[in-house]
Design a protein around this motif. Sequence first.
Motif, PDB file in Angstrom:
ATOM      1  N   VAL A   1     -87.841  32.392 -87.073  1.00 19.32           N
ATOM      2  CA  VAL A   1     -87.369  33.571 -85.808  1.00 19.32           C
ATOM      3  C   VAL A   1     -86.773  33.081 -84.764  1.00 19.32           C
ATOM      4  CG1 VAL A   1     -88.096  35.795 -84.779  1.00 19.32           C
ATOM      5  CG2 VAL A   1     -88.773  35.150 -87.441  1.00 19.32           C
ATOM      6  N   THR A   2     -87.663  31.871 -84.427  1.00 22.67           N
ATOM      7  CA  THR A   2     -87.270  31.581 -83.046  1.00 22.67           C
ATOM      8  C   THR A   2     -85.813  30.707 -82.935  1.00 22.67           C
ATOM      9  OG1 THR A   2     -89.713  31.110 -82.418  1.00 22.67           O
ATOM     10  CG2 THR A   2     -88.299  30.011 -80.996  1.00 22.67           C
ATOM     11  N   ASN A   3     -85.857  29.933 -83.845  1.00 25.54           N
ATOM     12  CA  ASN A   3     -84.683  28.678 -83.876  1.00 25.54           C
ATOM     13  C   ASN A   3     -83.653  29.061 -84.986  1.00 25.54           C
ATOM     14  OD1 ASN A   3     -86.038  27.150 -81.985  1.00 25.54           O
ATOM     15  ND2 ASN A   3     -87.300  26.229 -83.628  1.00 25.54           N
ATOM     16  N   GLY A   4     -83.842  30.041 -85.798  1.00 29.90           N
ATOM     17  CA  GLY A   4     -82.818  30.591 -86.856  1.00 29.90           C
ATOM     18  C   GLY A   4     -82.582  29.265 -87.809  1.00 29.90           C
ATOM     19  N   GLY A   5     -81.525  29.396 -88.361  1.00 28.27           N
ATOM     20  CA  GLY A   5     -80.975  28.445 -89.154  1.00 28.27           C
ATOM     21  C   GLY A   5     -80.652  29.015 -90.810  1.00 28.27           C
ATOM     22  N   GLY A   6     -79.755  28.496 -91.290  1.00 26.67           N
ATOM     23  CA  GLY A   6     -79.562  29.001 -92.775  1.00 26.67           C
ATOM     24  C   GLY A   6     -78.560  30.323 -92.616  1.00 26.67           C
TER      25      GLY A   6
ATOM     26  N   PRO B   1     -80.735  32.441 -84.096  1.00 26.75           N
ATOM     27  CA  PRO B   1     -82.067  32.186 -83.237  1.00 26.75           C
ATOM     28  C   PRO B   1     -82.341  33.640 -82.336  1.00 26.75           C
ATOM     29  CG  PRO B   1     -80.198  30.935 -82.451  1.00 26.75           C
ATOM     30  CD  PRO B   1     -79.657  31.708 -83.501  1.00 26.75           C
ATOM     31  N   PHE B   2     -83.533  33.888 -82.324  1.00 32.59           N
ATOM     32  CA  PHE B   2     -84.114  35.041 -81.596  1.00 32.59           C
ATOM     33  C   PHE B   2     -84.958  34.675 -80.342  1.00 32.59           C
ATOM     34  CE2 PHE B   2     -82.875  37.224 -85.591  1.00 32.59           C
ATOM     35  CZ  PHE B   2     -82.235  38.216 -85.123  1.00 32.59           C
ATOM     36  N   LYS B   3     -84.738  33.478 -80.058  1.00 32.02           N
ATOM     37  CA  LYS B   3     -85.352  32.699 -78.863  1.00 32.02           C
ATOM     38  C   LYS B   3     -84.393  33.525 -77.433  1.00 32.02           C
ATOM     39  CE  LYS B   3     -86.753  28.702 -76.533  1.00 32.02           C
ATOM     40  NZ  LYS B   3     -86.974  27.189 -76.600  1.00 32.02           N
ATOM     41  N   GLY B   4     -85.233  33.906 -76.733  1.00 35.03           N
ATOM     42  CA  GLY B   4     -84.454  34.547 -75.793  1.00 35.03           C
ATOM     43  C   GLY B   4     -84.201  35.963 -76.123  1.00 35.03           C
ATOM     44  N   THR B   5     -84.038  36.523 -77.025  1.00 36.19           N
ATOM     45  CA  THR B   5     -83.719  37.641 -77.609  1.00 36.19           C
ATOM     46  C   THR B   5     -84.912  38.599 -77.715  1.00 36.19           C
ATOM     47  OG1 THR B   5     -81.675  37.063 -78.511  1.00 36.19           O
ATOM     48  CG2 THR B   5     -82.465  39.402 -79.242  1.00 36.19           C
TER      49      THR B   5
END
Length: 371
Positions: free
Chosen positions: A338-343, A347-351
Amino acid sequence: MTPHSPGTGQINTLIWIGFFAALIVVLAINLGLFGAIRRNRGERGRVATQPRGAVGLQWRVAGVLSGFAVLLFVLGIIFTSNATSTPKTTEGGLTSYHGEKLEGPLVIKATGQQWIWRYNYPNGSFSYYKLVIPVHTEIELRLASTDVIHTWSVPDLAPKVDAVPGKNTKIFFRADTEGEFWGQSATMSGQAYAPMRTAVEVVSPERFEEFITEQQKDIRKGNEGAEAIEKEKVAEEEQSAGGETAEEGPAEEAEQPTGEGEGPEGAAAEEGGEEASEEAEGEESAAAGGAPDAEAGKEVFATTCAACHGETGHGGAGGPDLTTMPKAQEQASAEEQVTNGGGGMPPFKGTLSEEEISNVAAYVVEDIVGK
């Protein structure tokens, strides 16, 4: 294998030809051996004779076997050539797209990663795990990999083909029957390669156009929802920052010495205030570092994740079924995803805040995958 495309039909026929050819050879050899034993076997009071081949027998047998081998070779070339030839779109297939004539095959990109397939369609929409294609239509599937070698294999529709990092490969096929067909990874690509499956849903051309249009709308809706949440958080942060600025003036005035708190009682009051402040900070710190709240994570999932993964997390508008994702099995890996996303996942870091990420990861692990 149950063939539902021209290529797999040719391969299936060639397999049966090879099977019957081998059966004929085995039967001929065994019949010949039993015949020779019967003719030359010994009887009571009679010694078995030494078997001798007739003049030219070896040449006749060699000629028959050679002709049989040449026939199999020619049939193999014919059927293999037909199986690997590019099948063309028929009248019942997708001949036009958005009102324009479709020239050549329908091009779809398949990207393999540990451990799921993502399919990108011509209008910019995409889906995970399930590939949707129109019936009677020539498909060009372009394969790529983001990490290791993956093998795309749906035996009922097409031969196996590898997706290799840094290299683009392609395969052409046509499905002649509507329905769902299943495939599974055929190359070791890591610890979770076994559940790396895919499905191909073959639908009518009209339904295909509806599907990718719906996918595009749902993806746009999900993006707009994420942007709205981001704007709300930015506005809240700005409002909070403005409120703190407005409170700085009165606070500074209150700090001016008035002479009333300079005695022992004032010092004691000040110490008491500091202790209360420290206790409040400790409580906030404990709350921030406490166990993740899956119930709170459910609300975050509904507003942020459900647009792609569906309300129950079992797949939706482009997002995969979370119960099939290895990273959704544990709290730490779910938080990292969830933090860094991928695939294909942003990414939801900051959101999302760290607390919200921890809570939504707990909801996925405990309530969606854990059921």
